[in-house]
Scaffold this active site. Structure first.
Site, PDB file in Angstrom:
ATOM      1  N   ARG A 160      -8.775  12.616  -9.980  1.00 48.51           N
ATOM      2  CA  ARG A 160      -8.976  13.016  -8.594  1.00 48.51           C
ATOM      3  C   ARG A 160      -8.987  14.539  -8.511  1.00 48.51           C
ATOM      4  O   ARG A 160      -8.356  15.211  -9.323  1.00 48.51           O
ATOM      5  CB  ARG A 160      -7.841  12.473  -7.709  1.00 48.51           C
ATOM      6  CG  ARG A 160      -7.952  10.996  -7.408  1.00 48.51           C
ATOM      7  CD  ARG A 160      -6.852  10.513  -6.494  1.00 48.51           C
ATOM      8  NE  ARG A 160      -5.547  10.537  -7.137  1.00 48.51           N
ATOM      9  CZ  ARG A 160      -4.648  11.487  -6.999  1.00 48.51           C
ATOM     10  NH1 ARG A 160      -4.869  12.516  -6.195  1.00 48.51           N
ATOM     11  NH2 ARG A 160      -3.487  11.427  -7.626  1.00 48.51           N
ATOM     12  N   ARG A 201      -8.336   4.566 -17.629  1.00 48.04           N
ATOM     13  CA  ARG A 201      -7.960   3.502 -16.693  1.00 48.04           C
ATOM     14  C   ARG A 201      -8.495   2.142 -17.104  1.00 48.04           C
ATOM     15  O   ARG A 201      -9.476   2.046 -17.842  1.00 48.04           O
ATOM     16  CB  ARG A 201      -8.535   3.824 -15.308  1.00 48.04           C
ATOM     17  CG  ARG A 201      -8.059   5.133 -14.702  1.00 48.04           C
ATOM     18  CD  ARG A 201      -6.697   5.000 -14.122  1.00 48.04           C
ATOM     19  NE  ARG A 201      -6.193   6.235 -13.553  1.00 48.04           N
ATOM     20  CZ  ARG A 201      -5.419   6.275 -12.485  1.00 48.04           C
ATOM     21  NH1 ARG A 201      -5.051   5.179 -11.859  1.00 48.04           N
ATOM     22  NH2 ARG A 201      -4.956   7.426 -12.050  1.00 48.04           N
ATOM     23  N   CYS A 258       3.566   7.455 -12.378  1.00 50.18           N
ATOM     24  CA  CYS A 258       5.026   7.441 -12.556  1.00 50.18           C
ATOM     25  C   CYS A 258       5.534   6.018 -12.749  1.00 50.18           C
ATOM     26  O   CYS A 258       6.718   5.743 -12.518  1.00 50.18           O
ATOM     27  CB  CYS A 258       5.730   8.068 -11.355  1.00 50.18           C
ATOM     28  SG  CYS A 258       5.620   9.847 -11.320  1.00 50.18           S
ATOM     29  N   TYR A 281     -15.660   9.352 -10.581  1.00 43.75           N
ATOM     30  CA  TYR A 281     -14.317   8.924 -10.982  1.00 43.75           C
ATOM     31  C   TYR A 281     -13.611   8.131  -9.867  1.00 43.75           C
ATOM     32  O   TYR A 281     -13.738   8.469  -8.687  1.00 43.75           O
ATOM     33  CB  TYR A 281     -13.456  10.156 -11.369  1.00 43.75           C
ATOM     34  CG  TYR A 281     -12.024   9.725 -11.559  1.00 43.75           C
ATOM     35  CD1 TYR A 281     -11.638   9.098 -12.740  1.00 43.75           C
ATOM     36  CD2 TYR A 281     -11.096   9.832 -10.532  1.00 43.75           C
ATOM     37  CE1 TYR A 281     -10.352   8.613 -12.886  1.00 43.75           C
ATOM     38  CE2 TYR A 281      -9.814   9.350 -10.669  1.00 43.75           C
ATOM     39  CZ  TYR A 281      -9.449   8.749 -11.850  1.00 43.75           C
ATOM     40  OH  TYR A 281      -8.182   8.254 -11.976  1.00 43.75           O
ATOM     41  N   ASP A 292      -0.178  -0.314  -5.870  1.00 46.17           N
ATOM     42  CA  ASP A 292      -0.530   1.057  -5.486  1.00 46.17           C
ATOM     43  C   ASP A 292      -0.481   1.335  -3.985  1.00 46.17           C
ATOM     44  O   ASP A 292      -0.114   2.426  -3.590  1.00 46.17           O
ATOM     45  CB  ASP A 292      -1.937   1.375  -6.011  1.00 46.17           C
ATOM     46  CG  ASP A 292      -2.240   2.864  -6.020  1.00 46.17           C
ATOM     47  OD1 ASP A 292      -1.348   3.638  -6.384  1.00 46.17           O
ATOM     48  OD2 ASP A 292      -3.364   3.249  -5.655  1.00 46.17           O
ATOM     49  N   SER A 315       1.451   9.391  -8.417  1.00 41.14           N
ATOM     50  CA  SER A 315       0.531   8.809  -9.392  1.00 41.14           C
ATOM     51  C   SER A 315       1.101   8.938 -10.814  1.00 41.14           C
ATOM     52  O   SER A 315       1.709   9.955 -11.152  1.00 41.14           O
ATOM     53  CB  SER A 315      -0.797   9.542  -9.344  1.00 41.14           C
ATOM     54  OG  SER A 315      -1.239   9.618  -8.011  1.00 41.14           O
ATOM     55  N   LYS A 322      -8.202   5.388  -2.275  1.00 43.15           N
ATOM     56  CA  LYS A 322      -7.429   6.496  -1.695  1.00 43.15           C
ATOM     57  C   LYS A 322      -8.050   6.989  -0.377  1.00 43.15           C
ATOM     58  O   LYS A 322      -7.332   7.334   0.558  1.00 43.15           O
ATOM     59  CB  LYS A 322      -7.348   7.656  -2.687  1.00 43.15           C
ATOM     60  CG  LYS A 322      -6.778   7.280  -4.045  1.00 43.15           C
ATOM     61  CD  LYS A 322      -5.388   6.724  -3.944  1.00 43.15           C
ATOM     62  CE  LYS A 322      -4.794   6.505  -5.317  1.00 43.15           C
ATOM     63  NZ  LYS A 322      -3.452   5.920  -5.240  1.00 43.15           N
ATOM     64  N   HIS A 356       1.521   4.781  -0.057  1.00 41.29           N
ATOM     65  CA  HIS A 356       1.204   4.776  -1.495  1.00 41.29           C
ATOM     66  C   HIS A 356       2.355   4.045  -2.216  1.00 41.29           C
ATOM     67  O   HIS A 356       3.174   4.667  -2.879  1.00 41.29           O
ATOM     68  CB  HIS A 356       1.106   6.242  -1.958  1.00 41.29           C
ATOM     69  CG  HIS A 356       0.564   6.424  -3.333  1.00 41.29           C
ATOM     70  ND1 HIS A 356       0.865   7.512  -4.108  1.00 41.29           N
ATOM     71  CD2 HIS A 356      -0.275   5.668  -4.077  1.00 41.29           C
ATOM     72  CE1 HIS A 356       0.232   7.432  -5.259  1.00 41.29           C
ATOM     73  NE2 HIS A 356      -0.463   6.324  -5.279  1.00 41.29           N
TER      74      HIS A 356
HETATM   75  C1  OXD Z   1      -3.575   7.521  -8.283  1.00 45.08           C
HETATM   76  C2  OXD Z   1      -4.167   6.191  -8.536  1.00 45.08           C
HETATM   77  O1  OXD Z   1      -4.106   8.538  -8.779  1.00 45.08           O
HETATM   78  O2  OXD Z   1      -3.561   5.204  -8.108  1.00 45.08           O
HETATM   79  O3  OXD Z   1      -2.551   7.562  -7.586  1.00 45.08           O
HETATM   80  O4  OXD Z   1      -5.256   6.108  -9.133  1.00 45.08           O
HETATM   81 MN    MN Z   2      -1.945   5.716  -6.777  1.00 41.89          MN
END
Ligand code: OXD
Ligand code: MN
Length: 581
Positions: A70, A367, A251, A198, A278, A249, A207, A227
């Site tokens: 991102r 991913r 974590c 992406y 998420d 993100s 998002k 989130h």
């Molecule tokens: C992030 C995702 O970047 O969930 O938080 O992809």
């Molecule tokens: Mn996320």
């Protein structure tokens, strides 16, 4: 005409004319459509087939090396007044933003196909769900949206009945970082994204819609777009408590959402089920509790670190029907990433012969995209139209020092303060430096579509909207000792913390009260089957007064940086904490 909804039909026509799209395809979500697009992506080289025997129907997509995460610095909230977007967002005047984007989109699809994707965020029949339509020139985006949302004919039918939908316009453009913007227009419920293919920049349901536009919609309609993962924790008596947890993100949200409890817990009848990893949308129910849905239908998870010992449930879903992005491959063409196992990869994510001297084989933000239905712990309740009732909200961050393993807020306002001031070390999920501590309120720093101070006021307002709110906790799995080693084993053992949380919300465990919140008493903590020194737990639950005084000074500065819109009750809670230290 492919829709009975005039506003949608007119918008699609207008975009087609402006972008000069060569073909227009309305996506239905059918299996035939999926296969045709897979074949197209293979023929253009956007997909590589992975080993069909070990990974049937799995594909590898390699993105442009400059387009791997991102881009927060190129992401804008476009409101009439700058103040509405707040210091937490990049802002651009909507007229200027439209002009900039219109110029970029002009004729950008001249030789391309324009896909129209109607989608529904959340179960099709849920009153909590919200719909959108993404127009994109990327077949890879369509295939990801197919896994991540309920898309196609059923979504279009709902949109035609409701008449409102979030408009998302996306083009990969030239993938030039200098011609890349992700613009949000909350009042118009619209998004324009150009120049990136992406995930978070291009799968607009995620998002852009479910969080940035979603948080704005939630504020105006009286709910919360967060989130957060959502998990169900079933105790041996067969009662399930649902927990929503916010972490920045990368974590470990996906790992926590799919946690497998330690052996002893399993034998005793404890179980974790997954609703989402998420995003969580919640609103007060008639019973005064917050009811939540996962608006997504799939997982767009970080691959590195996903392994048999860290997240066996995630690994189990990745052997079939999965899109991998920017991972490495083995000599027999299986996907591979750091932490997966001891095999040596053959080809790195850039397509070169693997050489450890050139850095990691898989990109750190590589991913997998997979349908949630492939997850062994996926809960049937994830499809429930009314959602699930939330018993606890957890805020977490990656903090090497100071922040205890678990703390319970004194009350809702204190919980909101905890969420508003939680900090974490940055990760590879966004471009920029990694490992820098930054405050990431409610893990929404990159995702809140309006001024944080107004967002906190919105959170606080739930005290008037619901009389049976969840308890609020903070956790920190990432404390390190003098030798830079993690002090807490994490992963499955996080179950021990979740058990304490659930016992607290059901009045079955005591707590010791401290200035920063309530913490477990050693005797209430389950160490069974754990190779762990109880003194370490005392250290993980200790409050270092001097260090906390400094922390609170920084917390105050952080609140001050949002100006006079910050609700006074947050300052009042901060005062209670500092006075009690
Ligand atoms: C992030 C995702 O970047 O969930 O938080 O992809
Ligand atoms: Mn996320």
């Amino acid at each position: 005409m492919s829709t009975t909804l005039l506003s949608l039909e007119n918008w699609v026509k207008k975009v087609a004319q402006h972008t000069q799209a060569k073909h227009i395809v309305w996506c239905t979500g059918s299996e035939d459509e999926k296969q045709q697009l897979d074949e197209l992506l293979l023929s253009t080289g956007d997909y590589k087939k992975l080993n069909e025997e070990s990974h049937p129907n799995c594909f590898l997509h390699i993105s442009d090396p400059q387009d791997v995460a991102r881009v927060e610095h190129l992401t804008f909230i476009c409101t009439e007044e700058k103040e509405e977007a707040g210091p937490n967002n990049n802002w651009m005047d909507p007229q200027k933003a439209h002009a900039k984007m219109d110029e970029l989109f002009e004729k950008c699809m001249e030789n391309r196909t324009m896909y129209v994707i109607p989608y529904c965020m959340g179960p099709i029949d849920s009153p909590l769900s919200r719909c959108g339509v993404e127009i994109t020139d990327s077949a890879y985006v369509v295939q990801n949206m197919r896994l991540m949302t309920r898309m196609g004919t059923a979504a279009l039918q709902r949109i035609e009945v409701e008449g409102t939908f979030v408009k998302g316009l996306h083009s990969t453009g030239e993938l030039d970082p200098d011609r890349r913007y992700i613009m949000h227009f909350p009042k118009d419920l619209s998004i324009k994204s150009y120049g990136s293919g992406y995930g978070g920049n291009a799968l607009l349901g995620k998002k852009c819609h479910a969080l940035r536009i979603g948080s704005y919609q939630a504020k105006t309609e009286g709910w919360l777009a967060e989130h957060m993962l959502i998990l169900g924790l079933e105790n041996p008596q067969g009662e399930t408590h649902y927990i929503a947890a916010a972490f920045p993100s990368a974590c470990g949200k996906t790992n926590l959402a799919m946690l497998i409890p330690p052996e002893g817990y399993i034998q005793d009848g404890w179980k974790i089920t997954t609703i989402g990893d998420d995003i969580c949308w919640m609103r007060p129910g008639v019973d005064g509790r917050l009811w939540a849905i996962n608006p997504e239908a799939g997982f767009f998870g970080v691959a590195p670190g996903t392994a048999k010992d860290t997240n066996p449930n995630a690994l189990a879903m990745l052997y079939k029907d999965t899109i991998f992005t920017n991972v490495a491959t083995t000599a027999d063409n299986q996907p591979w990433w750091e932490g997966l196992d001891d095999r040596v990869p053959a080809i790195d994510w850039k397509g070169n012969t693997y050489d450890s001297a050139n850095g990691p084989a898989a990109h750190p933000n590589s991913r997998f995209t997979v349908s949630a239905s492939r997850c062994p712990s996926y809960s049937e309740q994830a499809e429930a139209a009314q959602g699930v009732p939330i018993s606890a909200i957890v805020f977490g961050g990656r903090r090497a020092s100071l922040v205890p393993l678990v703390t319970q807020a004194r009350n809702w306002a204190h919980g909101v303060l905890m969420g508003a001031t939680v900090a974490s070390e940055t990760t590879a999920a966004a471009t920029g430096a990694v490992g820098v501590v930054r405050r990431d309120p409610m893990a929404m720093k990159p995702f809140c579509g309006y001024h944080f101070a107004d967002y906190w006021a919105h959170w606080l307002s739930f005290e008037d909207k619901a009389n049976n709110l969840p308890e609020v906790f903070t956790v920190n799995w990432f404390r390190k000792d003098k030798n830079n080693k993690f002090m807490w084993p994490g992963f499955g053992d996080n179950m021990r913390v979740l058990e304490w949380i659930v016992k607290r919300v059901s009045g079955k465990a005591e707590a010791q009260s401290t200035a920063i919140g309530d913490m477990p008493k050693l005797e209430d903590f389950n160490f069974e089957g754990m190779d762990f020194n109880q003194d370490d737990l005392s250290e993980l639950l200790a409050v270092d007064v001097e260090a906390w005084n400094l922390e609170l000074e920084d917390v105050r500065k952080h609140l001050d940086s949002f100006g006079d819109r910050v609700p006074q009750s947050l300052y009042a809670e901060l005062k209670v904490t500092s006075r009690s230290l």
